[in-house]
Design a protein around this motif. Structure first.
Motif, PDB file in Angstrom:
ATOM      1  N   LEU A 211       0.839  -1.205   0.000  1.00 24.22           N
ATOM      2  CA  LEU A 211       0.000   0.000   0.000  1.00 24.22           C
ATOM      3  C   LEU A 211       0.872   1.251   0.000  1.00 24.22           C
ATOM      4  N   PRO A 212       1.038   1.881  -1.188  1.00 25.88           N
ATOM      5  CA  PRO A 212       1.831   3.116  -1.247  1.00 25.88           C
ATOM      6  C   PRO A 212       1.048   4.310  -0.712  1.00 25.88           C
ATOM      7  N   GLU A 213       1.767   5.322  -0.234  1.00 19.90           N
ATOM      8  CA  GLU A 213       1.106   6.542   0.268  1.00 19.90           C
ATOM      9  C   GLU A 213       0.647   7.402  -0.899  1.00 19.90           C
ATOM     10  N   LEU A 214      -0.222   6.859  -1.707  1.00 15.39           N
ATOM     11  CA  LEU A 214      -0.851   7.594  -2.809  1.00 15.39           C
ATOM     12  C   LEU A 214      -2.341   7.493  -2.536  1.00 15.39           C
ATOM     13  N   VAL A 215      -3.108   8.426  -3.046  1.00 14.99           N
ATOM     14  CA  VAL A 215      -4.553   8.369  -2.826  1.00 14.99           C
ATOM     15  C   VAL A 215      -5.265   8.347  -4.167  1.00 14.99           C
ATOM     16  N   ILE A 216      -6.109   7.324  -4.362  1.00 13.07           N
ATOM     17  CA  ILE A 216      -6.912   7.248  -5.590  1.00 13.07           C
ATOM     18  C   ILE A 216      -8.351   7.039  -5.157  1.00 13.07           C
ATOM     19  N   SER A 217      -9.252   7.903  -5.577  1.00  9.12           N
ATOM     20  CA  SER A 217     -10.640   7.711  -5.168  1.00  9.12           C
ATOM     21  C   SER A 217     -11.297   6.676  -6.089  1.00  9.12           C
ATOM     22  N   THR A 218     -12.211   5.912  -5.506  1.00  6.90           N
ATOM     23  CA  THR A 218     -12.902   4.882  -6.290  1.00  6.90           C
ATOM     24  C   THR A 218     -13.649   5.531  -7.456  1.00  6.90           C
ATOM     25  N   ARG A 219     -14.241   6.690  -7.195  1.00  9.39           N
ATOM     26  CA  ARG A 219     -14.977   7.368  -8.278  1.00  9.39           C
ATOM     27  C   ARG A 219     -14.047   7.653  -9.456  1.00  9.39           C
ATOM     28  N   ASP A 220     -12.828   8.175  -9.174  1.00  6.96           N
ATOM     29  CA  ASP A 220     -11.886   8.477 -10.258  1.00  6.96           C
ATOM     30  C   ASP A 220     -11.463   7.200 -10.978  1.00  6.96           C
ATOM     31  N   ALA A 221     -11.199   6.142 -10.204  1.00  6.95           N
ATOM     32  CA  ALA A 221     -10.737   4.884 -10.811  1.00  6.95           C
ATOM     33  C   ALA A 221     -11.847   4.231 -11.638  1.00  6.95           C
ATOM     34  N   ARG A 222     -13.081   4.518 -11.336  1.00  9.94           N
ATOM     35  CA  ARG A 222     -14.179   3.962 -12.136  1.00  9.94           C
ATOM     36  C   ARG A 222     -14.355   4.728 -13.444  1.00  9.94           C
ATOM     37  N   ARG A 223     -13.948   6.005 -13.429  1.00  6.44           N
ATOM     38  CA  ARG A 223     -14.081   6.805 -14.655  1.00  6.44           C
ATOM     39  C   ARG A 223     -13.161   6.306 -15.768  1.00  6.44           C
ATOM     40  N   VAL A 224     -12.027   5.678 -15.428  1.00  2.00           N
ATOM     41  CA  VAL A 224     -11.080   5.259 -16.476  1.00  2.00           C
ATOM     42  C   VAL A 224     -11.370   3.852 -17.006  1.00  2.00           C
ATOM     43  N   VAL A 225     -12.360   3.180 -16.441  1.00  4.61           N
ATOM     44  CA  VAL A 225     -12.675   1.814 -16.909  1.00  4.61           C
ATOM     45  C   VAL A 225     -13.209   1.893 -18.336  1.00  4.61           C
ATOM     46  N   PRO A 226     -12.621   1.106 -19.286  1.00  3.34           N
ATOM     47  CA  PRO A 226     -13.100   1.168 -20.676  1.00  3.34           C
ATOM     48  C   PRO A 226     -14.591   0.836 -20.765  1.00  3.34           C
ATOM     49  N   ARG A 227     -15.272   1.506 -21.679  1.00  2.00           N
ATOM     50  CA  ARG A 227     -16.729   1.292 -21.837  1.00  2.00           C
ATOM     51  C   ARG A 227     -17.021   0.061 -22.677  1.00  2.00           C
ATOM     52  N   SER A 228     -16.033  -0.431 -23.442  1.00  2.03           N
ATOM     53  CA  SER A 228     -16.279  -1.621 -24.279  1.00  2.03           C
ATOM     54  C   SER A 228     -14.972  -2.405 -24.422  1.00  2.03           C
ATOM     55  N   ALA A 229     -15.099  -3.653 -24.895  1.00  2.00           N
ATOM     56  CA  ALA A 229     -13.909  -4.500 -25.071  1.00  2.00           C
ATOM     57  C   ALA A 229     -14.109  -5.382 -26.298  1.00  2.00           C
ATOM     58  N   GLU A 230     -12.995  -5.779 -26.899  1.00  2.00           N
ATOM     59  CA  GLU A 230     -13.031  -6.707 -28.047  1.00  2.00           C
ATOM     60  C   GLU A 230     -13.455  -8.083 -27.551  1.00  2.00           C
ATOM     61  N   VAL A 231     -14.091  -8.856 -28.444  1.00  2.00           N
ATOM     62  CA  VAL A 231     -14.487 -10.220 -28.069  1.00  2.00           C
ATOM     63  C   VAL A 231     -13.256 -11.022 -27.630  1.00  2.00           C
ATOM     64  N   SER A 232     -12.130 -10.836 -28.318  1.00  2.00           N
ATOM     65  CA  SER A 232     -10.925 -11.605 -27.944  1.00  2.00           C
ATOM     66  C   SER A 232     -10.495 -11.281 -26.507  1.00  2.00           C
ATOM     67  N   GLN A 233     -10.674 -10.015 -26.099  1.00  2.00           N
ATOM     68  CA  GLN A 233     -10.310  -9.641 -24.713  1.00  2.00           C
ATOM     69  C   GLN A 233     -11.284 -10.296 -23.723  1.00  2.00           C
ATOM     70  N   VAL A 234     -12.549 -10.350 -24.110  1.00  2.00           N
ATOM     71  CA  VAL A 234     -13.550 -10.956 -23.225  1.00  2.00           C
ATOM     72  C   VAL A 234     -13.273 -12.455 -23.089  1.00  2.00           C
TER      73      VAL A 234
ATOM     74  N   CYS B  83     -10.492 -12.920 -20.739  1.00  2.00           N
ATOM     75  CA  CYS B  83     -10.897 -12.612 -19.366  1.00  2.00           C
ATOM     76  C   CYS B  83     -11.734 -13.751 -18.769  1.00  2.00           C
ATOM     77  N   VAL B  84     -12.639 -14.313 -19.571  1.00  2.00           N
ATOM     78  CA  VAL B  84     -13.470 -15.424 -19.075  1.00  2.00           C
ATOM     79  C   VAL B  84     -12.579 -16.610 -18.705  1.00  2.00           C
ATOM     80  N   GLY B  85     -11.603 -16.895 -19.559  1.00  2.00           N
ATOM     81  CA  GLY B  85     -10.690 -18.012 -19.279  1.00  2.00           C
ATOM     82  C   GLY B  85      -9.927 -17.797 -17.991  1.00  2.00           C
ATOM     83  N   ARG B  86      -9.466 -16.579 -17.804  1.00  2.00           N
ATOM     84  CA  ARG B  86      -8.683 -16.278 -16.596  1.00  2.00           C
ATOM     85  C   ARG B  86      -9.559 -16.297 -15.345  1.00  2.00           C
TER      86      ARG B  86
END
Ligand code: HSE
Length: 291
Positions: A161-184, A187-190
């Motif tokens: 745990l580094p002494e950095l602060v990231i808010s959950t709201r900010d981290a949710r804003r960067v989540v991609p809105r879509s993904a390629e089928v190959s990425q999905v 992810c399912v396999g993993r």
């Protein structure tokens, strides 16, 4: 007076965004509650100076309200806020379990999850249960709209745990809105591999399952030094490394005897960048406990 210890948790575990979570054997929050005419909250411990004691603005107040059970609540924070270790969830989980006991409500642990998730909604805007479920139920959990599936896994972990602060709201804003089928497909396999690893108590499978090419790369960019720390942990024998929850904590799975070396390798990498950091040698652990 009822006292409950509820553990920190790590959500997502890479491939299980908003679904997977694991209780950590340490750190933890401790909550003491007494039924009362109206809810009051006192905060102590790690980062408590940043948490409002107003019941309308505190996760504990939201949980007491959801259970319709006012109480005097004292929270000793062992899990600092904005860490990626389910800080608000640990408080919410502890309060839900403590109020259930104090008022004799008789809810099962699984039934308490949605009440505790009301606390999460207050801080992140969404009532997702991937942190509160493992904090209440322990072990590894799969939280879906249909309910929670819990597995009593035993996997050694290192959390940095580094002494950095990231808010959950900010981290949710960067989540991609879509993904390629190959990425999905990847992810399912993993995700499936990770679940198998939890059932078998197999750190190698869990580590493979912690890799993720959709959400984690976007979030890793918010954590100063992530790539170097990840590389150092893998070199020291981690079977998998990922962002814990919304970050900035970073979690590594490993064999038991590798924990110490991995913790020190991760700490060294952050130290090279002048970032103060704590490391926890931990494991998938128990859920909220009454004292
Ligand atoms: N699943 C959530 C997220 C957990 O990663 O945004 C953070 O509270």
């Amino acid at each position: 007076m009822v006292t409950v210890r509820a553990p920190a948790t790590s959500a997502n575990l890479g491939s299980g965004f908003d679904v997977f979570g694991a209780a950590l054997s340490k750190p933890a929050d401790v909550v003491r509650i007494e039924p009362a005419e109206e809810t009051t909250i006192e905060m102590y411990g790690a980062g408590s100076e940043y948490i409002p004691e107003d019941p309308e603005k505190n996760v504990a107040g939201a949980v007491a309200k959801a259970l319709d059970a006012p109480a005097e609540i004292r929270i000793d924070k062992g899990v600092r806020p904005s860490s990626g270790l389910g800080s608000s969830a640990a408080s919410a989980a502890a309060v839900a379990v403590a109020i259930d006991e104090a008022y004799g409500l008789g809810h099962s642990r699984e039934e308490l999850v949605p009440y505790a998730a009301e606390g999460e909604a207050l801080v992140s805007g969404e009532a997702h249960a991937d942190n509160v479920a493992p904090s209440i139920m322990g072990g590894f959990t799969i939280a879906t709209p249909e309910g929670v599936t819990q597995v009593d896994a035993s996997i050694p972990l290192v959390v940095c745990l580094p002494e950095l602060v990231i808010s959950t709201r900010d981290a949710r804003r960067v989540v991609p809105r879509s993904a390629e089928v190959s990425q999905v497909v990847d992810c399912v396999g993993r995700a499936a591999t990770l679940v198998a690893g939890m059932f078998r108590d197999d750190p190698a499978l869990v580590g493979q399952g912690m890799e993720d090419g959709i959400v984690t790369p976007a979030r890793a960019e918010l954590i100063d030094g992530y790539d170097g720390v990840r590389e150092a942990a893998l070199e020291a024998g981690a079977t998998g490394v990922t962002v814990s929850g919304a970050g900035p904590a970073i979690i590594a799975a490993c064999e038991d005897e590798r924990r110490k070396g991995i913790a020190s390798a991760m700490l060294d990498r952050f130290a090279e960048r002048g970032i103060e950091t704590r490391a926890y040698q931990t494991e998938v652990g128990r859920g909220a406990e009454l004292f």
